[in-house]
Design a protein around this motif. Structure first.
Motif, PDB file in Angstrom:
ATOM      1  N   TYR A   1       0.644  -1.293  -0.276  1.00  5.52           N
ATOM      2  CA  TYR A   1      -0.113   0.062   0.127  1.00  5.52           C
ATOM      3  C   TYR A   1       0.826   1.270   0.089  1.00  5.52           C
ATOM      4  O   TYR A   1       0.642   2.115  -0.740  1.00  5.52           O
ATOM      5  N   LEU A   2       2.058   1.285   0.894  1.00  3.97           N
ATOM      6  CA  LEU A   2       2.735   2.485   1.046  1.00  3.97           C
ATOM      7  C   LEU A   2       3.680   2.725  -0.419  1.00  3.97           C
ATOM      8  O   LEU A   2       3.618   3.839  -0.718  1.00  3.97           O
ATOM      9  N   LYS A   3       3.980   1.512  -1.087  1.00  2.57           N
ATOM     10  CA  LYS A   3       4.798   1.687  -2.285  1.00  2.57           C
ATOM     11  C   LYS A   3       3.959   2.459  -3.197  1.00  2.57           C
ATOM     12  O   LYS A   3       4.430   3.162  -4.107  1.00  2.57           O
ATOM     13  N   GLU A   4       2.587   1.796  -3.216  1.00  2.00           N
ATOM     14  CA  GLU A   4       1.850   2.357  -4.335  1.00  2.00           C
ATOM     15  C   GLU A   4       1.605   3.599  -4.186  1.00  2.00           C
ATOM     16  O   GLU A   4       1.351   4.710  -5.018  1.00  2.00           O
ATOM     17  N   ARG A   5       0.986   4.219  -2.589  1.00  2.00           N
ATOM     18  CA  ARG A   5       0.931   5.474  -2.383  1.00  2.00           C
ATOM     19  C   ARG A   5       1.904   6.349  -2.682  1.00  2.00           C
ATOM     20  O   ARG A   5       1.721   7.557  -3.116  1.00  2.00           O
ATOM     21  N   PHE A   6       3.132   6.077  -2.183  1.00  2.00           N
ATOM     22  CA  PHE A   6       4.224   7.088  -2.295  1.00  2.00           C
ATOM     23  C   PHE A   6       5.161   6.768  -3.150  1.00  2.00           C
ATOM     24  O   PHE A   6       6.214   7.647  -3.274  1.00  2.00           O
ATOM     25  N   GLY A   7       5.239   5.748  -3.953  1.00  2.00           N
ATOM     26  CA  GLY A   7       6.120   5.514  -5.093  1.00  2.00           C
ATOM     27  C   GLY A   7       7.450   4.952  -4.863  1.00  2.00           C
ATOM     28  O   GLY A   7       8.284   5.077  -5.500  1.00  2.00           O
ATOM     29  N   CYS A   8       7.858   4.671  -3.560  1.00  6.32           N
ATOM     30  CA  CYS A   8       9.115   4.151  -2.916  1.00  6.32           C
ATOM     31  C   CYS A   8       8.770   3.424  -1.581  1.00  6.32           C
ATOM     32  O   CYS A   8       7.726   3.411  -0.983  1.00  6.32           O
ATOM     33  N   LYS A   9       9.969   2.837  -1.199  1.00  5.68           N
ATOM     34  CA  LYS A   9       9.925   1.941   0.137  1.00  5.68           C
ATOM     35  C   LYS A   9       9.998   3.085   1.151  1.00  5.68           C
ATOM     36  O   LYS A   9      10.213   4.223   1.165  1.00  5.68           O
ATOM     37  N   VAL A  10       8.748   2.764   2.060  1.00  9.45           N
ATOM     38  CA  VAL A  10       8.394   3.737   3.295  1.00  9.45           C
ATOM     39  C   VAL A  10       8.612   2.829   4.284  1.00  9.45           C
ATOM     40  O   VAL A  10       8.029   1.987   4.617  1.00  9.45           O
TER      41      VAL A  10
END
Length: 290
Positions: free
Chosen positions: A9-18
């Motif tokens: 979810y975070l990768k899709e939302r922010f475009g990188c590893k979070v």
């Protein structure tokens, strides 16, 4: 069997590893300062479930830098969420909340903040502040519900009825805040049916869910109950089987933030198998694939 994991979810939302950096904001809790009680919830550790958070003697900005340093080998070219984890992170004077939240959101590597709190600590001024911050960077609010069942809630000394959770979620959704709900798996006297009822209920309301194994931690009232044989803990196989049943009923639009949890090993009384995180996750994932 697939589900929507926090990582994806975070990768899709922010475009990188979070990566989440756990922060100790130096707060307390109404269940500890005498407002509702002084002993906290029956399972709550002396660190307010923030054993892996930063040092509360440091500023939020310094904790972020320290946290980044600790994980720099794990994450490259990624970003961070400032996770206000220990105790109740909306339970303080508004000026103090504002100052600490803004230290986090003003950091260039912080893409969002996540705030762990209680739904009975979401007054109008707090909601207005969260609304203001959410318009600058995304805010996740994590609510420690643990169970929908009132008998269990009274036993664990949660301190508020289910209706307060419902009201809190409604207030947060009105200002477009992403809500994450914590549930504890294996609470005393709860059946699998009870657990699944809690999961089913919150999935109709929440944006994300954390499934946390019940840990018996040294120094808690739960430890006394456990030592007196009043409390039983789940085996690894039982826990993995329950998690599979939970995942079966969690819709894809609800993000699964956690399928287990860590207790500080030096303070962990039971279940001892949970100290082996790799084995625990492998057992769960194998069960999910069957």
């Amino acid at each position: 069997m697939s589900y929507t994991s926090l990582n994806s979810y975070l990768k899709e939302r922010f475009g990188c590893k979070v990566y989440k950096l756990a922060i100790d904001g130096g707060f307390t809790c109404p269940n500890r300062d005498g407002t509702l009680g002084t002993r906290g919830c029956i399972f709550c550790s002396k660190g307010g479930s923030g054993e892996f958070a930063g040092n509360r003697e440091l500023s939020v900005s310094n904790q972020i830098e320290q946290g980044k340093h600790l994980v720099e080998k794990k994450i490259k070219d990624g970003k961070f969420i400032a996770y206000f984890q220990a105790f109740t992170n909306t339970y303080a004077p508004l000026d103090e909340l504002r100052e600490k939240y803004f230290q986090a959101i003003n950091h260039p590597d912080i893409v969002a903040i996540s705030i762990a709190t209680r739904p009975d600590c979401l007054g109008k001024e707090v909601i207005d502040l969260l609304d203001e911050i959410n318009k600058i960077k995304p805010v996740f609010v994590e609510l420690g519900l643990q169970t929908i069942h009132e008998k269990t809630a009274q036993y664990i000394r949660r301190g508020y009825p289910l209706s307060v959770y419902d009201e809190g979620v409604e207030k947060l959704h009105k200002i477009n805040i992403n809500v994450v709900t914590h549930l504890i798996i294996g609470l005393p006297n709860e059946s699998r049916k009870d657990i699944l009822e809690s999961v089913e209920y919150v999935c109709k309301k929440t944006d994300g869910i954390k499934l946390q194994l019940l840990h018996v931690i040294r120094g808690t009232d739960l430890e006394k109950e456990y030592n007196e044989c009043k409390v039983k803990v789940l085996s690894l196989e039982e826990y993995a089987d329950i998690i599979k049943q939970c995942i079966d009923i969690i819709p894809k639009e609800v993000v699964v933030h956690r399928i287990t949890g860590d207790g500080a090993k030096k303070d962990l009384i039971a279940p001892l198998w949970s100290a082996d995180k790799k084995k625990t996750l492998n057992t769960i994932n194998k069960k999910l694939q069957n």
